[in-house]
Design an enzyme around this catalytic site. Sequence first.
Site, mmCIF file in Angstrom:
data_model
loop_
_atom_site.group_PDB
_atom_site.id
_atom_site.type_symbol
_atom_site.label_atom_id
_atom_site.label_comp_id
_atom_site.label_asym_id
_atom_site.label_seq_id
_atom_site.Cartn_x
_atom_site.Cartn_y
_atom_site.Cartn_z
ATOM 1 N N TYR A 154 10.368 -4.610 -2.838
ATOM 2 C CA TYR A 154 11.440 -3.693 -2.430
ATOM 3 C C TYR A 154 12.749 -4.446 -2.164
ATOM 4 O O TYR A 154 13.827 -3.872 -2.283
ATOM 5 C CB TYR A 154 11.047 -2.946 -1.148
ATOM 6 C CG TYR A 154 10.222 -1.700 -1.347
ATOM 7 C CD1 TYR A 154 9.041 -1.725 -2.076
ATOM 8 C CD2 TYR A 154 10.621 -0.498 -0.771
ATOM 9 C CE1 TYR A 154 8.271 -0.588 -2.225
ATOM 10 C CE2 TYR A 154 9.861 0.647 -0.915
ATOM 11 C CZ TYR A 154 8.695 0.607 -1.643
ATOM 12 O OH TYR A 154 7.941 1.735 -1.780
ATOM 13 N N LYS A 205 -3.123 -8.856 -5.034
ATOM 14 C CA LYS A 205 -3.457 -8.972 -6.462
ATOM 15 C C LYS A 205 -3.469 -10.463 -6.792
ATOM 16 O O LYS A 205 -2.752 -10.942 -7.686
ATOM 17 C CB LYS A 205 -2.437 -8.165 -7.295
ATOM 18 C CG LYS A 205 -2.804 -7.997 -8.760
ATOM 19 C CD LYS A 205 -3.975 -7.067 -9.011
ATOM 20 C CE LYS A 205 -4.358 -7.091 -10.481
ATOM 21 N NZ LYS A 205 -5.590 -6.331 -10.780
ATOM 22 N N ASP A 237 -6.353 -2.869 -7.092
ATOM 23 C CA ASP A 237 -6.994 -1.861 -7.955
ATOM 24 C C ASP A 237 -8.352 -1.468 -7.388
ATOM 25 O O ASP A 237 -8.709 -0.288 -7.322
ATOM 26 C CB ASP A 237 -7.090 -2.349 -9.413
ATOM 27 C CG ASP A 237 -7.653 -3.754 -9.560
ATOM 28 O OD1 ASP A 237 -7.813 -4.467 -8.542
ATOM 29 O OD2 ASP A 237 -7.944 -4.154 -10.711
ATOM 30 N N ASP A 261 2.724 1.129 0.148
ATOM 31 C CA ASP A 261 3.331 2.431 -0.138
ATOM 32 C C ASP A 261 2.332 3.297 -0.916
ATOM 33 O O ASP A 261 2.101 4.456 -0.579
ATOM 34 C CB ASP A 261 4.614 2.219 -0.961
ATOM 35 C CG ASP A 261 5.304 3.524 -1.286
ATOM 36 O OD1 ASP A 261 5.424 4.370 -0.387
ATOM 37 O OD2 ASP A 261 5.711 3.705 -2.457
ATOM 38 N N ASP A 265 -0.281 6.601 0.607
ATOM 39 C CA ASP A 265 -0.273 7.985 0.106
ATOM 40 C C ASP A 265 -1.691 8.405 -0.279
ATOM 41 O O ASP A 265 -2.125 9.528 -0.011
ATOM 42 C CB ASP A 265 0.621 8.121 -1.140
ATOM 43 C CG ASP A 265 2.033 8.577 -0.801
ATOM 44 O OD1 ASP A 265 2.548 8.142 0.251
ATOM 45 O OD2 ASP A 265 2.620 9.359 -1.577
HETATM 46 C C1 IPM Z 1 7.661 5.807 2.329
HETATM 47 C C2 IPM Z 1 8.578 6.321 1.241
HETATM 48 C C3 IPM Z 1 9.731 5.338 1.070
HETATM 49 C C4 IPM Z 1 9.131 4.021 0.638
HETATM 50 C C5 IPM Z 1 10.840 5.775 0.124
HETATM 51 C C6 IPM Z 1 11.387 7.129 0.467
HETATM 52 C C7 IPM Z 1 11.937 4.749 0.068
HETATM 53 O O1 IPM Z 1 7.899 6.548 0.065
HETATM 54 O O2 IPM Z 1 8.120 5.651 3.465
HETATM 55 O O3 IPM Z 1 6.491 5.579 2.042
HETATM 56 O O4 IPM Z 1 8.881 3.805 -0.556
HETATM 57 O O5 IPM Z 1 8.907 3.178 1.521
HETATM 58 MN MN MN Z 2 5.738 6.262 0.247
#
Ligand code: IPM
Ligand code: MN
Length: 374
Positions: A154, A205, A237, A261, A265
């Site tokens: 990032y 990785k 993975d 990230d 999710d």
């Molecule tokens: C998160 C989001 C952010 C990230 C984005 C909105 C920049 O997806 O907080 O997980 O990638 O960190």
């Molecule tokens: Mn995210």
Amino acid sequence: MFIDTQNTESKTMKDYKITLLAGDGIGPEISNVTHTILVALANKHDLTFNFDKKCFGGSAIQSTGNPLPEDTLQTCKDSDAVLLAAIGNPKFDSLPREKRPETGLLRLRSELGLFANIRPVKIIEALIESSSLKEDIIRNVDLVVVRELTGGIYFGHPKGRIKLEKGGERAFNTMSYTNHEIDRIAKIAFELAEKRRKKVCSVDKANVLDVSQLWRERVINTGKKYQDISLDHQYVDNAAMQLVRSPDQFDVILTGNLFGDIISDEAAMLTGSIGMLPSASLGSSGPGVFEPVHGSAPDIAGKNLANPIAMILSAAMMLKIGLNEIEAAKNLETAVDKVLKKGFRTSDLISGTSSNKLGCKEIGEEILKVLEAL
Ligand code: IPM
Ligand code: MN
């Protein structure tokens, strides 16, 4: 310890400055609900919350041309904690990178030094049926993703896009970590594991990436100081697969910015909806940022359909970790739990129709009612 006592100054006044960033999309809706609940909670617990509402993200781009205006950043720096709803909207996709809402969020994290992102994923009994996974796979899930937040791909340099002489373009980012960056986030994960089931799984990785090789070596090195913690390593993975195969094997998952990230999710969906998951972003001093894991969901914005619970639970993390108001945090979590037990749901948590289906505002009112009766 860091995670329990971010704010260690003992305040006699119980008077807190909270910067509230409503952001974009569903942000203002979930932020209003959370704000109302926090006002009631403050009354109940004899606390004073001084809210400063500031513009951030797409809404700030529209009013100032900058996703993180200086005034917003300064107010965040001067506060005891920052509570953020969500940012982002596809209508800003064509703007140059430095003008996009996401860049504002990355800058906020970086400016406040928030290198540790803590994302707990715990199954809520009442929601077991909302998950797309089978009940016996998810029943015992109770894990925390510790994601490094101010380094990795990032933020790495060089990065950019260049035009090629022969035509076309080349674009690149750099995944980079220093010893120091790895050591400090590893320490957070081990310390957290000490208070939990004493297991850390570091996700990398290392079979392909140099940066992951260093990551693994440094994590092993830090782990030597924590003899009672069992440490293992998974390639990202495999970890992605294990998370849906047998997610209850995990206690603390330690990983870098990009892998964290993605993994968080995925882990969020174990609970039934990403609309449930809170997070805390912390540095070694100064205010933390507390925000839902989900995004701004522009497709349902303004329709009173959003689930405010991830933000409400982020407020609970703010109370617990950021402000050390343990009892208020507990009450807030209990109120959410009770409302779900009563069967109330926002639409993201239901498949089909249900008489207990509520809008964003209404589920907030139910939580408020339960809270006042506690
Ligand atoms: C998160 C989001 C952010 C990230 C984005 C909105 C920049 O997806 O907080 O997980 O990638 O960190
Ligand atoms: Mn995210």
